[in-house]
Write an enzyme that holds these catalytic residues in place. Structure first.
Site, PDB file in Angstrom:
ATOM      1  CG  PHE A 138      -1.699   1.518   1.138  1.00  0.00           C
ATOM      2  CD1 PHE A 138      -3.158   1.463   0.512  1.00  0.00           C
ATOM      3  CD2 PHE A 138      -1.635   2.099   1.801  1.00  0.00           C
ATOM      4  CE1 PHE A 138      -3.733   2.159   0.470  1.00  0.00           C
ATOM      5  CE2 PHE A 138      -2.314   3.363   1.487  1.00  0.00           C
ATOM      6  CZ  PHE A 138      -3.725   3.297   1.066  1.00  0.00           C
ATOM      7  CG  ASP A 223       5.273   4.152   1.593  1.00  0.00           C
ATOM      8  OD1 ASP A 223       5.330   4.292   3.131  1.00  0.00           O
ATOM      9  OD2 ASP A 223       4.641   3.699   1.294  1.00  0.00           O
ATOM     10  CE  LYS A 252      -0.848   5.038   7.761  1.00  0.00           C
ATOM     11  NZ  LYS A 252      -0.990   4.705   6.400  1.00  0.00           N
TER      12      LYS A 252
HETATM   13  C1  LIG Z   1      -0.758   5.442   4.690  1.00  0.00           C
HETATM   14  C2  LIG Z   1       0.044   4.339   4.428  1.00  0.00           C
HETATM   15  C3  LIG Z   1       0.669   5.626   2.760  1.00  0.00           C
HETATM   16  C4  LIG Z   1      -0.580   6.601   2.335  1.00  0.00           C
HETATM   17  O1  LIG Z   1      -0.766   7.529   3.217  1.00  0.00           O
HETATM   18  P1  LIG Z   1      -1.781   8.716   3.200  1.00  0.00           P
HETATM   19  O2  LIG Z   1      -0.856  10.235   4.784  1.00  0.00           O
HETATM   20  O3  LIG Z   1      -2.598   8.618   4.004  1.00  0.00           O
HETATM   21  O4  LIG Z   1      -1.773   9.092   2.232  1.00  0.00           O
HETATM   22  C5  LIG Z   1       1.426   5.224   1.754  1.00  0.00           C
HETATM   23  N1  LIG Z   1       2.429   4.364   2.535  1.00  0.00           N
HETATM   24  C6  LIG Z   1       1.845   3.758   3.910  1.00  0.00           C
HETATM   25  C7  LIG Z   1       2.842   2.399   3.559  1.00  0.00           C
HETATM   26  C8  LIG Z   1       1.115   3.725   4.869  1.00  0.00           C
HETATM   27  O5  LIG Z   1       0.507   2.728   5.656  1.00  0.00           O
END
Ligand SMILES: *Cc1c(COP(=O)(O)O)cnc(C)c1O
Length: 396
Positions: A138, A223, A252
Site C-alpha cells: 500500500f 516506504d 503518519k
Molecule cells: C498510510 C500509508 C500511505 C498513505 O499515506 P496517506 O497519508 O494516507 O497518503 C502510504 N504508504 C504506507 C505504507 C501507508 O501505511
C-alpha cells in the site's frame, strides 16, 4: 449538535469514501479517547499508526502553540528555522542527506516516484523508468500511488493507471530478481506491509533486496510511512537490517497527528531534483515542522523506543496465549507495536464488539485484526485490551 445530529449531517454532506464506526470522538489524552457522550475507549488504532506519542502530548502541544503565535505559513519562497531544524534532525538520524517536505504519505511516495524517474532519466541510460513494487503493498491513493499499490481493489474503476510499474510477491527474492529488466529503475517496498495485513518478511529479505539493487545499479525506495518514527521499536524499520535505502518516505507518525510527510534521499539521488522540479505549497509549513520536531525529539530522547520493544514483545506473547484459547485465531505476528491477529472469520464482528467494550482496534484485509497503539502504552493497557479481545471472541 448531539452525536446523532453530527453523524447524520456528516453523512449528508461528506462524500461517502469512508465506512465509519457510529461514534463521534470528541477528546483524546495519551492512549485514551472519549466519545461525545463521555464514554472512554482504549485506543489501539492511534489514528492508524499516527499518534505514536499518544493523544494531546504536552510536548507536541507546547511546540505547536509556541509556533502558532510566531508564524503559521510563508511558503517555500523563504527559509524558516523549524524546517531547517527538522531536516537536520531527520538527516542526522537516518541514512539520508537531503529531505523534501510534503503533507501526506501519498505525496511523499509521489515525490519518491518522481525523483526515481528523474534520477534514472539523468543517470541510468534514459531507458529505465519502471518501478517494481510488491503485491499486497500500500503506497497511497493518488493515481501514481494506487498504481504503485499492488492491490487491484484500490485500482478498480480508476484505469488507465500510470505506465511503468510491475508487481511481484512480497518476501520473494527470486520473483524479484526475475522481474528485473532493462527498463527497471528501482524497487519500492515497505519493510513490513501495513495495510496489506502486517506482513513481516524474512529477516534477510531487505538485505537481499538491497543486494539486487546494487547488482543492477537501481534504486531502493522504502516506504516507511507506517513503519517509521518508532513504530517497530527503531526510529526507522530499515535499521533492523544492516542496509541503507536510497530513498525513504515518511508521514503518519511524523507529526504525531499534525499532517506532514517527507521524502528523504542520499545526496547522489537528491541532486536530480533542481529548483522547479517539484514543490508543495504547504510542504514544510512551520506549524507542521514544529509538531514533527517535537515528536521526533521526544521519541529519540525519552525511552519510547525501549517501551515500544518491551510492551510489543509482551503484547505478542499475550496474543499467542489468546491464540491457544480461541481457535478462530489462526496466526499472530508483530514487530514492536505493529501487530496483527489473523482470524479464520471476518474480523468486523470482533472489531465492533471491542468498540462496544471500549477498545478501538481496526481490521485490514477482511480477516486480520491490526493493532497499532500509541508507543507509550503499558503492559496493563495490553492486559485490558487482551481481556476485551478475549470477551469479544467468546463463543466464536
Ligand atoms: C498510510 C500509508 C500511505 C498513505 O499515506 P496517506 O497519508 O494516507 O497518503 C502510504 N504508504 C504506507 C505504507 C501507508 O501505511
Amino acid at each position: 449538535m448531539n452525536e446523532k445530529e453530527i453523524m447524520a449531517l456528516a453523512d449528508k454532506n461528506i462524500m461517502q469514501t469512508y465506512k465509519r464506526f457510529p461514534i463521534v470522538i470528541a477528546k483524546g489524552l495519551g492512549q485514551k479517547v472519549w466519545d461525545a457522550g463521555g464514554k472512554e475507549y482504549l485506543d489501539f488504532v492511534a489514528g492508524i499508526a499516527v499518534c505514536n506519542l499518544g493523544h494531546s502530548h504536552p510536548g507536541v502541544i507546547a511546540a505547536v502553540a509556541e509556533q502558532l503565535e510566531k508564524l503559521t505559513h510563508v511558503s517555500n519562497l523563504y527559509y524558516t528555522e523549524p524546517q531547517t531544524q527538522l531536516a537536520n534532525l531527520l538527516v542526522e538520524n537516518s541514512f539520508a542527506d537531503k529531505v523534501f517536505f510534503c503533507n501526506s504519505g501519498a505525496e511523499a511516495n509521489e515525490a519518491a516516484i518522481k525523483l526515481a524517474r528523474k534520477y534514472a532519466h539523468e543517470n541510468l541510460s534514459g531507458k529505465k523508468f519502471e518501478l517494481i513494487t510488491m503485491k499486497d503493498s500500500f503506497h497511497g491513493r493518488t493515481m501514481a500511488t494506487i498504481t504503485a499499490t499492488g492491490q487491484e481493489k484500490f485500482q478498480f474503476g480508476f484505469t488507465p493507471l500510470l505506465e511503468g510499474f510491475t508487481y511481484v510477491p512480497f518476501n520473494d527474492v527470486s520473483a524479484l530478481e526475475a522481474a528485473i529488466s532493462e527498463k527497471t529503475c528501482g524497487i519500492m517496498v515497505e519493510p513490513i506491509q501495513g495495510e496489506g495485513g502486517v506482513n513481516i518478511p524474512d529477516a534477510q529479505y531487505l538485505t537481499k533486496v538491497r543486494q539486487i539493487c546494487d547488482r543492477h545499479g537501481i534504486l531502493l525506495i522504502i516506504d516507511e510511512v507506517q513503519t517509521g518514527i518508532g513504530r517497530t521499536g527503531k526510529l526507522f524499520a530499515y535499521e533492523h537490517s544492516q542496509i541503507k535505502p536510497d530513498i525513504m518516505t515518511l508521514a503518519k507518525a511524523l507529526g504525531n497527528g499534525f499532517p506532514v510527510g517527507a521524502m528523504l534521499a542520499t545526496d547522489k539521488i537528491a541532486r536530480s531534483f533542481s529548483p522547479g522540479n517539484h514543490a508543495s505549497t504547504f510542504g514544510g509549513n512551520p506549524l507542521a515542522m514544529a509538531a514533527a520536531n517535537a515528536a521526533v525529539e521526544i521519541i529519540l530522547q525519552e525511552n519510547i523506543l525501549d517501551n515500544c520493544r518491551n510492551v510489543g514483545d509482551y503484547f505478542l506473547s499475550q496474543l499467542k496465549k489468546l491464540q491457544q484459547k480461541h481457535k478462530i485465531i489462526k496466526e499472530v505476528r508483530g514487530k514492536g507495536l505493529m501487530l496483527a491477529a489473523v482470524l479464520s472469520i471476518e474480523a468486523g464482528d470482533i472489531v465492533n464488539k471491542c468498540l462496544q467494550k471500549g477498545l478501538l482496534i481496526n481490521s485490514t484485509g477482511g480477516k486480520i485484526l491490526r493493532f497499532v497503539p500509541p508507543l507509550i502504552i503499558t503492559n496493563q493497557d495490553v492486559n485490558s485490551a487482551i481481556h476485551i479481545l478475549d470477551e469479544a471472541m467468546e463463543g466464536k
